[in-house]
Design a protein around this motif. Structure first.
Motif, short mmCIF file in Angstrom:
data_model
loop_
_atom_site.label_atom_id
_atom_site.label_comp_id
_atom_site.label_asym_id
_atom_site.label_seq_id
_atom_site.Cartn_x
_atom_site.Cartn_y
_atom_site.Cartn_z
N LEU A 67 39.49 -28.79 -12.12
CA LEU A 67 38.65 -27.90 -12.92
C LEU A 67 37.63 -27.19 -12.04
N VAL A 68 37.11 -27.90 -11.05
CA VAL A 68 36.17 -27.29 -10.10
C VAL A 68 36.89 -26.18 -9.33
N ARG A 69 38.07 -26.48 -8.81
CA ARG A 69 38.82 -25.48 -8.04
C ARG A 69 39.23 -24.28 -8.91
N PHE A 70 39.60 -24.54 -10.16
CA PHE A 70 39.94 -23.46 -11.09
C PHE A 70 38.73 -22.56 -11.30
N SER A 71 37.57 -23.15 -11.51
CA SER A 71 36.33 -22.38 -11.70
C SER A 71 36.05 -21.54 -10.47
N GLN A 72 36.20 -22.13 -9.30
CA GLN A 72 35.95 -21.41 -8.05
C GLN A 72 36.98 -20.29 -7.85
N HIS A 73 38.20 -20.55 -8.26
CA HIS A 73 39.23 -19.51 -8.16
C HIS A 73 38.84 -18.29 -9.00
N LEU A 74 38.22 -18.52 -10.14
CA LEU A 74 37.79 -17.42 -11.00
C LEU A 74 36.54 -16.74 -10.47
N GLY A 75 35.92 -17.32 -9.44
CA GLY A 75 34.76 -16.70 -8.82
C GLY A 75 33.44 -17.39 -9.07
N TYR A 76 33.45 -18.46 -9.85
CA TYR A 76 32.22 -19.22 -10.12
C TYR A 76 31.96 -20.19 -8.97
N THR A 77 30.70 -20.52 -8.77
CA THR A 77 30.37 -21.42 -7.67
C THR A 77 30.73 -22.86 -7.99
N CYS A 78 30.72 -23.20 -9.29
CA CYS A 78 31.02 -24.58 -9.70
C CYS A 78 31.50 -24.58 -11.15
N PHE A 79 31.99 -25.71 -11.59
CA PHE A 79 32.46 -25.84 -12.96
C PHE A 79 31.32 -25.61 -13.95
N LYS A 80 30.14 -26.14 -13.66
CA LYS A 80 29.00 -26.02 -14.58
C LYS A 80 28.66 -24.56 -14.86
N GLN A 81 28.82 -23.70 -13.85
CA GLN A 81 28.53 -22.28 -14.04
C GLN A 81 29.50 -21.65 -15.04
N LEU A 82 30.77 -22.00 -14.94
CA LEU A 82 31.77 -21.51 -15.90
C LEU A 82 31.52 -22.14 -17.27
N GLN A 83 31.23 -23.42 -17.31
CA GLN A 83 30.97 -24.10 -18.57
C GLN A 83 29.78 -23.48 -19.30
N ALA A 84 28.78 -23.03 -18.55
CA ALA A 84 27.59 -22.42 -19.16
C ALA A 84 27.96 -21.18 -19.97
N VAL A 85 28.97 -20.44 -19.55
CA VAL A 85 29.42 -19.27 -20.31
C VAL A 85 29.95 -19.72 -21.67
N PHE A 86 30.70 -20.80 -21.70
CA PHE A 86 31.23 -21.33 -22.96
C PHE A 86 30.10 -21.89 -23.83
N GLN A 87 29.11 -22.50 -23.21
CA GLN A 87 27.97 -23.02 -23.95
C GLN A 87 27.16 -21.89 -24.58
N THR A 88 26.98 -20.81 -23.86
CA THR A 88 26.25 -19.65 -24.40
C THR A 88 26.99 -19.08 -25.59
N ARG A 89 28.32 -19.00 -25.49
CA ARG A 89 29.13 -18.50 -26.61
C ARG A 89 28.91 -19.36 -27.84
N LEU A 90 28.91 -20.65 -27.68
CA LEU A 90 28.74 -21.56 -28.80
C LEU A 90 27.33 -21.46 -29.38
N ALA A 91 26.34 -21.35 -28.51
CA ALA A 91 24.94 -21.28 -28.95
C ALA A 91 24.63 -19.98 -29.69
N THR A 92 25.34 -18.91 -29.35
CA THR A 92 25.04 -17.62 -29.95
C THR A 92 26.05 -17.21 -31.04
N ALA A 93 27.01 -18.08 -31.32
CA ALA A 93 28.01 -17.78 -32.35
C ALA A 93 27.37 -17.79 -33.73
N ALA A 94 27.93 -16.96 -34.58
CA ALA A 94 27.44 -16.92 -35.98
C ALA A 94 27.79 -18.25 -36.66
#
Length: 96
Positions: A67-94
């Protein structure tokens, strides 16, 4: 894919829709293992937002380092950085 084939940093999406679009664009070029991870990420966004890397890896059927390598492949520095995008989506969802 090698690191040189990873997504350029400037193209790293900071919102969920951008991540899904990036995964869709890259999907055919991903390894079979990364495709498995990509499918899980796009089909289970709430699990990505809420669960630990170990829990997600278990459900994906991969090692947490994948998962770390997948995140880095997408351009994120770490898994947590990619996960934060998903967390923001959940926090801001209607609600509902």
């Amino acid at each position: 894919m090698s690191k040189s084939q990873a997504v350029p940093a400037k193209a790293v999406p900071q919102n969920y829709e951008g991540v899904v679009n990036l995964i869709a664009r890259e999907y055919a070029r991903l390894s079979q293992g990364y495709q498995q991870i990509a499918r899980f990420f796009t089909q289970n966004p709430n699990a990505i937002a809420l669960e630990s890397i170990n829990g997600i890896a278990l459900k994906c059927g991969v090692h947490p380092s994948s998962l770390v390598r997948f995140s880095q492949h997408l351009g994120y520095t770490c898994f947590k950085q990619l996960q934060a995008v998903f967390q923001t989506r959940l926090a801001t969802a209607a609600p509902g």
